[in-house]
Design an enzyme around this catalytic site. Structure first.
Site, short mmCIF file in Angstrom:
data_model
loop_
_atom_site.label_atom_id
_atom_site.label_comp_id
_atom_site.label_asym_id
_atom_site.label_seq_id
_atom_site.Cartn_x
_atom_site.Cartn_y
_atom_site.Cartn_z
N ASP A 51 0.55 -1.42 0.03
CA ASP A 51 -0.15 0.27 -0.37
C ASP A 51 0.59 1.25 -0.53
O ASP A 51 1.38 1.59 1.65
CB ASP A 51 -0.70 -0.05 1.42
CG ASP A 51 -1.62 1.38 1.00
OD1 ASP A 51 -3.20 1.11 0.73
OD2 ASP A 51 -1.35 2.31 1.62
N TYR A 56 3.39 9.69 -0.68
CA TYR A 56 4.35 9.49 -0.03
C TYR A 56 5.48 8.88 -0.26
O TYR A 56 6.58 9.14 0.21
CB TYR A 56 4.21 7.60 0.31
CG TYR A 56 2.78 7.35 1.53
CD1 TYR A 56 2.20 8.16 2.15
CD2 TYR A 56 2.31 5.80 0.86
CE1 TYR A 56 0.31 7.85 2.25
CE2 TYR A 56 1.15 5.74 1.64
CZ TYR A 56 0.87 6.51 2.39
OH TYR A 56 -0.90 6.09 2.49
N LYS A 81 -2.58 5.72 -4.27
CA LYS A 81 -4.15 6.56 -3.77
C LYS A 81 -3.46 8.39 -4.56
O LYS A 81 -2.52 8.94 -4.96
CB LYS A 81 -3.79 7.03 -2.84
CG LYS A 81 -4.23 5.33 -2.08
CD LYS A 81 -3.70 6.32 -0.61
CE LYS A 81 -3.69 4.45 0.46
NZ LYS A 81 -2.45 4.71 0.56
N HIS A 114 -6.91 9.96 -2.08
CA HIS A 114 -6.51 9.64 -0.68
C HIS A 114 -7.72 10.56 0.41
O HIS A 114 -7.48 10.14 1.89
CB HIS A 114 -5.18 10.67 -0.65
CG HIS A 114 -4.44 9.67 0.12
ND1 HIS A 114 -2.85 9.84 0.11
CD2 HIS A 114 -4.42 8.79 1.65
CE1 HIS A 114 -2.14 9.49 0.91
NE2 HIS A 114 -3.04 9.47 1.92
#
Ligand code: A2P
Length: 279
Positions: A51, A56, A81, A114
């Protein structure tokens, strides 16, 4: 059974028939330069579900670990996301292309919005873009994350497809039971992020007691509690031994009393972001 046995992690079936491994390795806050190493460790430990998210900043490292894993594409389930600043129909399509390129994947298994980012007012348009990407076969399943309060209802007002997944913060001290139940009633699988409460729930006596009863760690007890309630979990760790430990939760089961004692730890303690302020 060993932790490298892929069968060790059970799967759930999404509303469109796609199987999702119930334990994933989450790479939130894993630095870009370390993602390749940690994701490779996770694959060796038996994880088959990763994930990540555009936000990120580590999709390329995840992609490199996938490419070098030696695993078949259909053995791995990859989630990423859509970030808030990429919301809107056209921008979502472009952001997806960027994520797909960084991951080095033709098809992404699960793509999530997200956050609703309500002040932008674009999540319905973004969802239409996810539906289009799903229809053309670029994504195997689509879903949302952090759609608390009125936002799930508003999404459904214009959606053609009900999200298959709702990823939300869930751990013993913050369970979001109303949102979980509503999501499930709509046919969505609930994925728990921060399933260990970012570590804060690990010392609760109900948890350490169950851990000593079963000869396992507090983290394994919490993850087992999630699994037995039908959630997907994406525990995050940067320690190889804890990465392995978090996937090794098939060899014991909590009884009803233990499950209830963990569920009794609700205290409203949220560790994640306040979505109203997160635009
Ligand atoms: P570390 O990365 O040093 O292992 P969450 O997944 O709920 O966000 O929790 C992540 C936090 O919990 C991290 O601080 C992580 O630290 C810690 N953690 C993850 N797995 C374990 C474990 N098995 N035992 C103890 N702490 C853990």
């Amino acid at each position: 059974m060993t932790t490298s046995d892929p069968e060790i992690v059970p799967s759930l079936t999404l509303s469109n028939g796609v199987a999702i491994p119930q334990v994933g390795y989450g790479v939130f806050q894993v630095p870009a330069e370390d993602a390749h190493e940690y994701v490779s460790t996770a694959f060796s430990a038996g994880y088959r579900h990763i994930d990540t998210a555009a936000a990120y900043g580590n999709e390329a490292g995840v992609g490199r670990a996938i490419a070098e894993s030696g695993l078949r594409r259909d053995e791995i389930f990859v989630t990423t996301k859509l970030w808030n600043s990429d919301q809107g129909f056209e921008k979502t399509l472009a952001a997806f292309e960027m994520s797909r390129a960084k991951l080095g994947l033709e098809v992404v298994d699960l793509y999530l919005i997200h956050f609703p980012a309500p002040a932008r007012g674009l999540f319905q348009q973004s969802w239409t873009a996810l539906e289009a990407l799903y229809a053309e076969g670029s994504i195997r399943a689509i879903g949302v994350s952090n759609f608390k309060g009125p936002y799930l209802g508003r999404l459904l007002e214009t959606a053609d497809i009900i999200p298959m997944v709702h990823q939300i913060e869930v751990h013993p001290s913050y369970q979001q039971q109303d949102l979980s139940s509503r999501s499930r009633e709509l046919g969505m699988v609930v994925e728990a992020y921060s399933p260990l409460g970012r570590g804060v729930d690990l010392n609760a006596p109900a948890i350490t007691r169950a851990a000593s009863n079963h000869g396992v760690s507090a983290a394994q007890v919490i993850l087992r509690w999630h699994i037995q309630q039908g959630r997907v979990v994406i525990p995050k760790s940067v320690s190889p031994s804890r990465i392995r430990q978090n996937a090794d939760i098939a060899g014991f089961a909590l009884d009803d009393h233990e499950l209830a004692s963990l569920s009794g730890l609700e205290s409203g303690h949220m560790t994640g972001e306040d979505i109203e302020a997160f635009n």
